[in-house]
Design a protein around this motif. Structure first.
Motif, PDB file in Angstrom:
ATOM      1  N   VAL A 142      63.327   7.407  30.751  1.00 41.98           N
ATOM      2  CA  VAL A 142      62.546   8.065  29.698  1.00 41.98           C
ATOM      3  C   VAL A 142      61.337   8.806  30.269  1.00 41.98           C
ATOM      4  N   ALA A 162      56.696   2.965  31.675  1.00 38.27           N
ATOM      5  CA  ALA A 162      57.395   3.982  32.463  1.00 38.27           C
ATOM      6  C   ALA A 162      58.634   3.448  33.182  1.00 38.27           C
ATOM      7  N   ILE A 204      53.887   0.232  21.124  1.00 37.43           N
ATOM      8  CA  ILE A 204      55.040  -0.675  21.250  1.00 37.43           C
ATOM      9  C   ILE A 204      55.999  -0.284  22.378  1.00 37.43           C
ATOM     10  N   TRP A 264      63.422  11.472  19.555  1.00 38.28           N
ATOM     11  CA  TRP A 264      63.030  11.717  20.943  1.00 38.28           C
ATOM     12  C   TRP A 264      63.535  10.678  21.938  1.00 38.28           C
ATOM     13  N   ARG A 265      63.406   9.414  21.577  1.00 36.43           N
ATOM     14  CA  ARG A 265      63.756   8.389  22.559  1.00 36.43           C
ATOM     15  C   ARG A 265      65.254   8.427  22.906  1.00 36.43           C
ATOM     16  N   PHE A 306      57.237   8.866  12.638  1.00 32.24           N
ATOM     17  CA  PHE A 306      57.487   7.732  13.549  1.00 32.24           C
ATOM     18  C   PHE A 306      58.977   7.587  13.853  1.00 32.24           C
ATOM     19  N   HIS A 356      48.256   8.006  25.097  1.00 29.17           N
ATOM     20  CA  HIS A 356      49.204   8.375  24.061  1.00 29.17           C
ATOM     21  C   HIS A 356      49.853   9.721  24.396  1.00 29.17           C
ATOM     22  N   TYR A 407      47.966   2.908  29.813  1.00 26.77           N
ATOM     23  CA  TYR A 407      48.409   3.558  28.573  1.00 26.77           C
ATOM     24  C   TYR A 407      47.651   4.854  28.320  1.00 26.77           C
ATOM     25  N   ARG A 452      49.271  12.556  27.501  1.00 29.28           N
ATOM     26  CA  ARG A 452      50.224  12.726  28.601  1.00 29.28           C
ATOM     27  C   ARG A 452      50.734  14.166  28.662  1.00 29.28           C
ATOM     28  N   LEU A 453      50.990  14.720  27.470  1.00 33.50           N
ATOM     29  CA  LEU A 453      51.607  16.052  27.430  1.00 33.50           C
ATOM     30  C   LEU A 453      50.584  17.180  27.577  1.00 33.50           C
ATOM     31  N   ASN A 469      60.710  -0.797  25.685  1.00 39.13           N
ATOM     32  CA  ASN A 469      61.427  -0.483  26.927  1.00 39.13           C
ATOM     33  C   ASN A 469      61.851  -1.728  27.698  1.00 39.13           C
ATOM     34  N   ASN A 478      60.660  13.377  30.079  1.00 36.82           N
ATOM     35  CA  ASN A 478      59.376  13.740  29.481  1.00 36.82           C
ATOM     36  C   ASN A 478      58.487  14.493  30.470  1.00 36.82           C
ATOM     37  N   THR A 479      58.458  14.024  31.711  1.00 37.62           N
ATOM     38  CA  THR A 479      57.538  14.597  32.687  1.00 37.62           C
ATOM     39  C   THR A 479      58.090  15.900  33.255  1.00 37.62           C
ATOM     40  N   SER A 538      51.292   3.233  18.054  1.00 38.58           N
ATOM     41  CA  SER A 538      51.756   1.848  17.885  1.00 38.58           C
ATOM     42  C   SER A 538      51.593   0.987  19.138  1.00 38.58           C
TER      43      SER A 538
HETATM   44  P1  FAD Z   1      53.899   6.020  19.493  1.00 37.92           P
HETATM   45  O1  FAD Z   1      53.191   7.312  19.435  1.00 37.92           O
HETATM   46  O2  FAD Z   1      53.436   4.935  18.600  1.00 37.92           O
HETATM   47  O3  FAD Z   1      55.447   6.321  19.227  1.00 37.92           O
HETATM   48  C1  FAD Z   1      56.380   5.288  18.930  1.00 37.92           C
HETATM   49  C2  FAD Z   1      57.496   5.218  19.919  1.00 37.92           C
HETATM   50  O4  FAD Z   1      58.270   6.388  19.906  1.00 37.92           O
HETATM   51  C3  FAD Z   1      57.097   5.027  21.359  1.00 37.92           C
HETATM   52  O5  FAD Z   1      56.802   3.681  21.641  1.00 37.92           O
HETATM   53  C4  FAD Z   1      58.312   5.525  22.093  1.00 37.92           C
HETATM   54  O6  FAD Z   1      59.256   4.500  22.254  1.00 37.92           O
HETATM   55  C5  FAD Z   1      58.874   6.576  21.178  1.00 37.92           C
HETATM   56  N1  FAD Z   1      58.531   7.905  21.682  1.00 37.92           N
HETATM   57  C6  FAD Z   1      57.530   8.705  21.273  1.00 37.92           C
HETATM   58  N2  FAD Z   1      57.560   9.877  21.936  1.00 37.92           N
HETATM   59  C7  FAD Z   1      58.580   9.810  22.791  1.00 37.92           C
HETATM   60  C8  FAD Z   1      59.121  10.695  23.753  1.00 37.92           C
HETATM   61  N3  FAD Z   1      58.624  11.916  23.964  1.00 37.92           N
HETATM   62  N4  FAD Z   1      60.170  10.271  24.470  1.00 37.92           N
HETATM   63  C9  FAD Z   1      60.704   9.057  24.279  1.00 37.92           C
HETATM   64  N5  FAD Z   1      60.248   8.183  23.384  1.00 37.92           N
HETATM   65  C10 FAD Z   1      59.201   8.556  22.642  1.00 37.92           C
HETATM   66  N6  FAD Z   1      57.562   7.165  27.002  1.00 37.92           N
HETATM   67  C11 FAD Z   1      58.039   6.048  27.558  1.00 37.92           C
HETATM   68  O7  FAD Z   1      58.486   5.151  26.858  1.00 37.92           O
HETATM   69  N7  FAD Z   1      58.045   5.884  28.919  1.00 37.92           N
HETATM   70  C12 FAD Z   1      57.546   6.829  29.755  1.00 37.92           C
HETATM   71  O8  FAD Z   1      57.563   6.644  30.959  1.00 37.92           O
HETATM   72  C13 FAD Z   1      57.017   8.019  29.184  1.00 37.92           C
HETATM   73  N8  FAD Z   1      56.500   8.989  29.976  1.00 37.92           N
HETATM   74  C14 FAD Z   1      56.001  10.122  29.415  1.00 37.92           C
HETATM   75  C15 FAD Z   1      55.519  11.127  30.241  1.00 37.92           C
HETATM   76  C16 FAD Z   1      55.033  12.313  29.707  1.00 37.92           C
HETATM   77  C17 FAD Z   1      54.529  13.407  30.607  1.00 37.92           C
HETATM   78  C18 FAD Z   1      55.044  12.485  28.307  1.00 37.92           C
HETATM   79  C19 FAD Z   1      54.553  13.750  27.702  1.00 37.92           C
HETATM   80  C20 FAD Z   1      55.517  11.483  27.479  1.00 37.92           C
HETATM   81  C21 FAD Z   1      56.018  10.298  28.004  1.00 37.92           C
HETATM   82  N9  FAD Z   1      56.539   9.279  27.176  1.00 37.92           N
HETATM   83  C22 FAD Z   1      57.044   8.141  27.768  1.00 37.92           C
HETATM   84  C23 FAD Z   1      56.659   9.454  25.721  1.00 37.92           C
HETATM   85  C24 FAD Z   1      55.459   8.964  24.897  1.00 37.92           C
HETATM   86  O9  FAD Z   1      54.292   9.575  25.349  1.00 37.92           O
HETATM   87  C25 FAD Z   1      55.317   7.442  24.926  1.00 37.92           C
HETATM   88  O10 FAD Z   1      56.523   6.850  24.527  1.00 37.92           O
HETATM   89  C26 FAD Z   1      54.228   6.965  23.994  1.00 37.92           C
HETATM   90  O11 FAD Z   1      53.002   7.548  24.323  1.00 37.92           O
HETATM   91  C27 FAD Z   1      54.124   5.450  24.018  1.00 37.92           C
HETATM   92  O12 FAD Z   1      53.049   5.012  23.236  1.00 37.92           O
HETATM   93  P2  FAD Z   1      53.243   4.372  21.796  1.00 37.92           P
HETATM   94  O13 FAD Z   1      54.192   3.229  21.885  1.00 37.92           O
HETATM   95  O14 FAD Z   1      51.893   4.093  21.270  1.00 37.92           O
HETATM   96  O15 FAD Z   1      53.939   5.557  21.019  1.00 37.92           O
END
Ligand code: FAD
Length: 508
Positions: free
Chosen positions: A403, A399, A267, A311-312, A304, A366, A364, A370-371, A272, A407-408, A265
């Motif tokens: 959060v 970041a 988003i 997770w969040r 989602f 995904h 960015y 990152r993982l 954040n 995750n890290t 997404s």
């Molecule tokens: P989508 O895949 O579309 O998911 C939707 C939403 O779900 C995200 O916007 C996010 O708010 C939430 N979400 C998904 N996975 C997680 C998770 N593991 N923890 C918390 N929320 C989650 N997320 C951050 O917001 N800030 C960070 O600094 C951050 N650092 C990360 C570091 C590592 C090493 C890892 C493995 C993950 C990290 N994440 C972080 C979680 C996640 O990777 C990101 O939220 C996500 O990639 C954001 O992209 P998106 O909005 O397209 O997510």
């Protein structure tokens, strides 16, 4: 004015009850300051993006009739520090009280609690009205329980807030459709393109440059692509609902050479910064799914919802339960330095190169990049989690420590010894191949462990397993891997190869 209400850069929540009424006694204050740009080296787009969104927010408040003071990074009266600026404003506007929404970062919470005693003014803390759970809710929920499983907290929240529920039962009959979320992108499959905005942010960019703020990554200041206000954040989310949700769950874990955001997404920056509300998102996702069940499978919607509600909120609860000691956990005693290619993308490992390059380009990557790509590599190579944390905290648009660190340090590095995850998320090249197409274009061979062509992930994986045996072998989820390792005949050759990779880590 009698009351100063401070709004932090990640508190751009237009729906906060603070703004419901106009009151000339309330002075709203936003400030762009060096202490916030400098606590870690950030991506240039992150600094410019946050400042641009703050400026937009201040403008909207002003247009709505609120009194606002805005300190730009370039203003000569800006003392570049919350406390110093507040002192100045207290005198200038004869302020009697200060109000602030509770910061989400531990660092700032401590700062403002200290400031309360040194400023000699009352500072009142308010809920940010953003999250679904209270800061202490996770701690209370898991009190007396041995394990802190995300899944049990998530189910509790589904029930409590009636999200994707049919009465007491989960909609569709299952709590979790994770098993449906692991597909590779089919060949010739093209996901819809990401929705990119095109803002001219040259002015903010220039001011940041003039202040000599040290940043990383790239920016095209004439085409800044992230949303900078609530309206655009909603637009980005609507685009997700319409075009990306139908396959979100399917390809949630996929890796791709060609597509940098696939069905994600994007988003997280909006969320954040609180330009989007998670409660509102959950309602929209659920009603959209309920209205479109013939075209959208529940596994997409649940996948989602699990990220946002599960997770969040889980990560935030862990953060507030575990800080400040969490910041220094290093369960696997990892000490190596992060290789230079994390800032340049110049590595021969194709998966790593893609993940790093797009992070530098867009701020960015995904979740699976990152993982399972950058994070996995750091864990396998034994990189010091302080360095890993700083990199993640700096490079991503979304970041913020509350959060990022769980995750890290937790999920991806296992430096917390299993508080967040039940086992380390590590893998060899086979995972990369199973989930994506990077290996096809790679100079290394995913199938071999030894020799010049061998993919470093392979021998490093077994090196990780071997060197952490005392800490991991009793983990029931790792038992299988230790069985395989203990039966392997060429252990010594594999370990020697891994040592060689580690010795030459800068040139991998
Ligand atoms: P989508 O895949 O579309 O998911 C939707 C939403 O779900 C995200 O916007 C996010 O708010 C939430 N979400 C998904 N996975 C997680 C998770 N593991 N923890 C918390 N929320 C989650 N997320 C951050 O917001 N800030 C960070 O600094 C951050 N650092 C990360 C570091 C590592 C090493 C890892 C493995 C993950 C990290 N994440 C972080 C979680 C996640 O990777 C990101 O939220 C996500 O990639 C954001 O992209 P998106 O909005 O397209 O997510």
């Amino acid at each position: 004015h009698t009351k100063l209400r401070l709004i932090l850069g990640d508190q751009l929540n237009a729906d906060h009850s603070w703004f419901k009424e106009l009151n000339a006694d309330n002075l709203y204050v936003l400030m762009e300051i060096r202490s916030e740009t400098d606590y870690v080296k950030h991506h240039i787009q992150k600094v410019v993006g946050i400042f641009t969104a703050m400026r937009q927010f201040a403008e909207q408040l002003q247009n709505a009739g609120h009194k606002v003071v805005y300190l730009k990074i370039s203003d000569s009266i800006n003392k570049q520090d919350f406390g110093e600026n507040l002192r100045f404003l207290i005198n200038r506007f004869k302020i009697k009280e200060i109000e602030i929404q509770e910061p989400d970062e531990y660092r700032l919470q401590v700062y403002f609690l200290n400031l309360k005693s040194t400023l000699n003014k009352n500072i009142h803390f308010f809920d940010s009205e953003h999250f679904i759970t209270k800061k202490t809710e996770l701690k209370e929920f898991f009190a007396g329980k041995k394990q802190t499983l995300m899944e049990s907290f998530y189910r509790h929240l589904r029930n409590k807030h009636q999200v994707l529920m049919d009465g007491e039962n989960p909609a569709g009959g299952k709590w979790n459709y994770d098993a449906y979320n692991r597909k590779k992108l089919p060949k010739k499959h093209t996901p819809p393109p990401p929705l990119l905005f095109e803002h001219n942010v040259e002015q903010v960019y220039k001011e940041v440059l003039e202040q000599n703020v040290k940043t990383l990554g790239e920016i095209d200041p004439r085409r800044f692509s992230w949303p900078i206000n609530k309206q655009e954040s909603i637009q980005l989310f609507d685009y997700f609902l319409e075009y990306l949700l139908p396959h979100f769950g399917d390809y949630q874990d996929a890796l791709s050479e060609e597509f940098w955001s696939i069905y994600h997404s994007r988003i997280s920056f909006s969320l954040n910064l609180k330009m989007l509300s998670p409660k509102w998102i959950l309602k929209r996702i659920e009603s959209h799914w309920r209205n479109n069940q013939d075209t959208i499978d529940i596994s997409q919607a649940e996948g989602f919802i699990r990220q946002i509600l599960g997770w969040r909120e889980f990560m935030r609860g862990i953060y507030w339960r575990e800080m400040p000691q969490y910041e220094s956990l290093n369960h696997l005693s990892a000490q190596r330095k992060l290789p230079r290619y994390f800032w340049t993308g110049k590595t021969k490992m194709q998966c790593l190169k893609r993940a790093i390059n797009q992070s530098l380009k867009h701020g960015y990557a995904h979740h699976i990049q990152r993982l399972m790509v950058t994070g996995n590599f750091c864990a396998l190579a034994g990189i010091n989690p302080d360095e890993v944390d700083d990199w993640y905290l700096g490079i991503y648009m979304d970041a913020f420590q509350w959060v990022e660190i769980t995750n890290t340090r937790g999920m991806s590095q296992y430096a917390d010894g299993g508080i967040v995850g039940t086992k380390p998320y590590v893998s060899s090249a086979s995972y990369m191949h199973k989930m994506g197409d990077h290996c096809v274009n790679c100079q290394y061979d995913r199938k071999i462990k030894i020799g010049d062509k061998a993919c470093p992930f392979n021998s490093l994986y077994w090196h990780f397993i071997n060197r952490n045996q005392d800490k991991l072998q009793n983990n029931p989820r790792m038992g299988m891997m230790y069985k395989v390792w203990n039966k392997m005949e060429n252990q010594e050759d594999i370990l020697n190869q891994a040592e060689l990779h580690l010795k030459n880590i800068e040139s991998l």
